[in-house]
Design a protein around this motif. Structure first.
Motif, PDB file in Angstrom:
ATOM      1  N   VAL A  93      -4.220   6.467 -37.192  1.00 44.20           N
ATOM      2  CA  VAL A  93      -4.188   6.528 -38.298  1.00 44.20           C
ATOM      3  C   VAL A  93      -5.514   6.644 -39.107  1.00 44.20           C
ATOM      4  O   VAL A  93      -6.246   5.732 -38.424  1.00 44.20           O
ATOM      5  N   SER A  94      -5.685   7.328 -40.169  1.00 43.87           N
ATOM      6  CA  SER A  94      -7.005   7.672 -40.842  1.00 43.87           C
ATOM      7  C   SER A  94      -6.985   7.280 -41.971  1.00 43.87           C
ATOM      8  O   SER A  94      -6.103   8.079 -42.780  1.00 43.87           O
ATOM      9  N   VAL A  95      -7.842   7.208 -43.175  1.00 45.61           N
ATOM     10  CA  VAL A  95      -7.988   6.724 -44.085  1.00 45.61           C
ATOM     11  C   VAL A  95      -9.745   7.610 -44.544  1.00 45.61           C
ATOM     12  O   VAL A  95     -10.862   7.712 -43.232  1.00 45.61           O
ATOM     13  N   SER A  96      -9.715   8.297 -46.176  1.00 47.94           N
ATOM     14  CA  SER A  96     -11.425   8.356 -46.212  1.00 47.94           C
ATOM     15  C   SER A  96     -12.285   6.985 -46.529  1.00 47.94           C
ATOM     16  O   SER A  96     -11.670   6.428 -46.852  1.00 47.94           O
ATOM     17  N   PHE A  97     -13.106   7.316 -46.216  1.00 48.07           N
ATOM     18  CA  PHE A  97     -14.207   6.139 -45.919  1.00 48.07           C
ATOM     19  C   PHE A  97     -14.690   6.232 -47.264  1.00 48.07           C
ATOM     20  O   PHE A  97     -14.937   7.076 -47.746  1.00 48.07           O
ATOM     21  N   PRO A  98     -14.784   4.894 -48.113  1.00 49.69           N
ATOM     22  CA  PRO A  98     -15.253   4.185 -47.535  1.00 49.69           C
ATOM     23  C   PRO A  98     -14.059   2.610 -47.419  1.00 49.69           C
ATOM     24  O   PRO A  98     -13.779   2.095 -47.326  1.00 49.69           O
ATOM     25  N   ARG A  99     -12.530   4.172 -47.949  1.00 49.04           N
ATOM     26  CA  ARG A  99     -11.082   2.470 -47.582  1.00 49.04           C
ATOM     27  C   ARG A  99     -11.201   2.276 -45.806  1.00 49.04           C
ATOM     28  O   ARG A  99     -12.225   2.765 -44.717  1.00 49.04           O
ATOM     29  N   THR A 100     -10.777   0.941 -46.186  1.00 50.91           N
ATOM     30  CA  THR A 100     -10.800   0.302 -44.503  1.00 50.91           C
ATOM     31  C   THR A 100      -9.644   0.615 -43.978  1.00 50.91           C
ATOM     32  O   THR A 100      -8.359   0.724 -44.293  1.00 50.91           O
ATOM     33  N   PRO A 101     -10.140   1.089 -42.986  1.00 49.00           N
ATOM     34  CA  PRO A 101      -8.323   1.646 -41.764  1.00 49.00           C
ATOM     35  C   PRO A 101      -7.154   0.346 -41.679  1.00 49.00           C
ATOM     36  O   PRO A 101      -7.952  -1.134 -41.483  1.00 49.00           O
ATOM     37  N   PRO A 102      -6.477   1.298 -41.886  1.00 54.88           N
ATOM     38  CA  PRO A 102      -5.652   0.049 -40.747  1.00 54.88           C
ATOM     39  C   PRO A 102      -5.926  -1.064 -40.012  1.00 54.88           C
ATOM     40  O   PRO A 102      -6.063  -0.106 -38.881  1.00 54.88           O
ATOM     41  N   ARG A 103      -4.915  -1.835 -39.537  1.00 63.11           N
ATOM     42  CA  ARG A 103      -5.061  -2.142 -38.188  1.00 63.11           C
ATOM     43  C   ARG A 103      -3.923  -2.935 -38.266  1.00 63.11           C
ATOM     44  O   ARG A 103      -2.619  -3.030 -39.015  1.00 63.11           O
ATOM     45  N   GLY A 104      -3.910  -3.563 -36.697  1.00 65.28           N
ATOM     46  CA  GLY A 104      -2.140  -4.056 -36.584  1.00 65.28           C
ATOM     47  C   GLY A 104      -1.299  -4.031 -35.125  1.00 65.28           C
ATOM     48  O   GLY A 104      -2.070  -3.136 -34.420  1.00 65.28           O
ATOM     49  N   ILE A 107      -1.164  -0.062 -33.912  1.00 62.67           N
ATOM     50  CA  ILE A 107      -2.187   1.052 -34.341  1.00 62.67           C
ATOM     51  C   ILE A 107      -3.587   1.337 -34.519  1.00 62.67           C
ATOM     52  O   ILE A 107      -4.228  -0.261 -33.924  1.00 62.67           O
ATOM     53  N   ILE A 108      -3.914   2.213 -34.374  1.00 64.89           N
ATOM     54  CA  ILE A 108      -5.967   2.172 -33.972  1.00 64.89           C
ATOM     55  C   ILE A 108      -5.986   3.002 -35.386  1.00 64.89           C
ATOM     56  O   ILE A 108      -5.679   4.200 -36.126  1.00 64.89           O
ATOM     57  N   GLY A 109      -6.913   2.121 -36.755  1.00 61.22           N
ATOM     58  CA  GLY A 109      -7.054   2.454 -37.743  1.00 61.22           C
ATOM     59  C   GLY A 109      -8.468   3.314 -37.491  1.00 61.22           C
ATOM     60  O   GLY A 109      -9.573   2.598 -36.896  1.00 61.22           O
ATOM     61  N   HIS A 110      -9.034   4.927 -38.679  1.00 57.75           N
ATOM     62  CA  HIS A 110      -9.995   4.755 -38.368  1.00 57.75           C
ATOM     63  C   HIS A 110     -10.229   4.933 -39.882  1.00 57.75           C
ATOM     64  O   HIS A 110      -9.375   5.723 -40.758  1.00 57.75           O
ATOM     65  N   SER A 111     -11.561   4.888 -40.061  1.00 54.25           N
ATOM     66  CA  SER A 111     -11.491   5.219 -41.213  1.00 54.25           C
ATOM     67  C   SER A 111     -12.943   6.818 -41.594  1.00 54.25           C
ATOM     68  O   SER A 111     -14.362   5.891 -40.725  1.00 54.25           O
TER      69      SER A 111
END
Length: 303
Positions: A93-104, A107-111
């Motif tokens: 799951v990815s979000v735009s930097f500087p948002r904090t990537p999701p964790r848990g 889940i593998i998060g990416h910013s």
């Protein structure tokens, strides 16, 4: 052990959050019962998600705003062929930097500096060009080409992206991970491949110096009454390559059709090379030696 009480009908057979459970009158102790699954933090289900779509739909309950499924997860949702071992049970799951990537859990998060997406069947997915660039950091170069071949479409598959789209985004991301692989792959992506093995076979043949390869190009047979589309062909040599996956062996109807196709091509003076997974993935050197019977100047040293 006491049998836990049944869930409210609105929650039975689906995934739901702890908040949904509270609103439906389900106690915290009921959520801890052994008959419930917990695929992600704060998400509960009466049965484990069966595939990547079901896992994504379950996570969607708690997915952050402005986030998109990306990388291998998006590739699976779009149908992009990946090599064994690359896909995993985690959701990317990815979000735009500087948002904090999701964790848990799960889940593998990416910013990322560049994230764009669209919605398919309620699921927010990274745009195909972005998915291809994301995969450049995890795929070998040949498989990156195969992924690109899938995205640009084929005779029976509509394109999800254009070559120009891939090149433009790759140029924007030229300082990010996978840039060299993207540059190499962009020169080799072709419209028309029906499968990952077909793309890999083409790359192998090109690496051996075989020129003039056509991908699923039309070949007229039977006195002009029928048009066939060999997986790969070299019209100048009247040479066709057909990749035969396991389905060609176990499907009797497909087996008969393959025999008929070969006979029709050979009746027109074509030579047909049948290629299997064993040739392409396990005994490549032997296949290249066999190939010399059809193309004497093939460069074995490049295999």
């Amino acid at each position: 052990m006491r049998t836990p009480p049944p869930l409210p009908s609105a929650l039975s057979g689906t995934s739901f959050t702890s908040a949904h459970a509270r609103r439906a009158g389900v106690s915290a102790s009921r959520l801890r019962a052994r008959d419930l699954q917990h695929p992600f933090h704060g998400v509960h289900a009466s049965r484990p998600p069966s595939d990547v779509i079901a896992r994504c739909l379950a996570y969607l309950r708690v997915m952050p705003d402005y986030a998109f499924f990306s990388h291998q997860t998006a590739a699976a949702l779009l149908g992009v062929p990946l090599p064994p071992g690359i896909a995993d049970d985690h959701l990317h799951v990815s979000v735009s930097f500087p948002r904090t990537p999701p964790r848990g859990r799960g889940i593998i998060g990416h910013s990322l500096g560049s994230v764009e997406g669209f919605v398919v069947g309620d699921l927010p997915i990274s745009e195909p060009a972005h998915v291809w660039c994301q995969l450049s950091g995890v795929l070998e170069r040949d498989d990156l080409v195969a992924a690109g071949d899938f995205l640009v479409g084929a005779r029976t598959r509509s394109p999800l992206v254009t070559d120009d789209d891939l090149a433009a985004l790759a140029a924007d991301l030229h300082r990010t991970k996978g840039a060299r692989s993207r540059t190499w792959a962009l020169q080799r992506i072709r419209f028309g491949a029906d499968s990952r093995p077909e793309s890999l076979l083409r790359l192998l043949l090109e690496s051996l110096g075989l020129e003039g390869l056509h991908v699923n190009a039309p070949v007229t047979v039977s006195s002009g009454r029928l048009v066939l589309h060999p997986d790969l062909s070299v019209p100048q040599l009247r040479l066709a390559f057909e990749y035969e996956g396991d389905g060609h062996r176990v499907d009797q109807r497909q087996w008969y059709l393959d025999i008929e196709r070969r006979e029709l091509l050979e009746a027109e003076g074509w030579r047909v090379v049948r290629v299997t997974a064993r040739d392409l993935f396990h005994e490549r050197a032997g296949f290249v030696e066999r190939l010399q019977r059809f193309v004497p100047n093939v460069d074995i040293e490049r295999a």
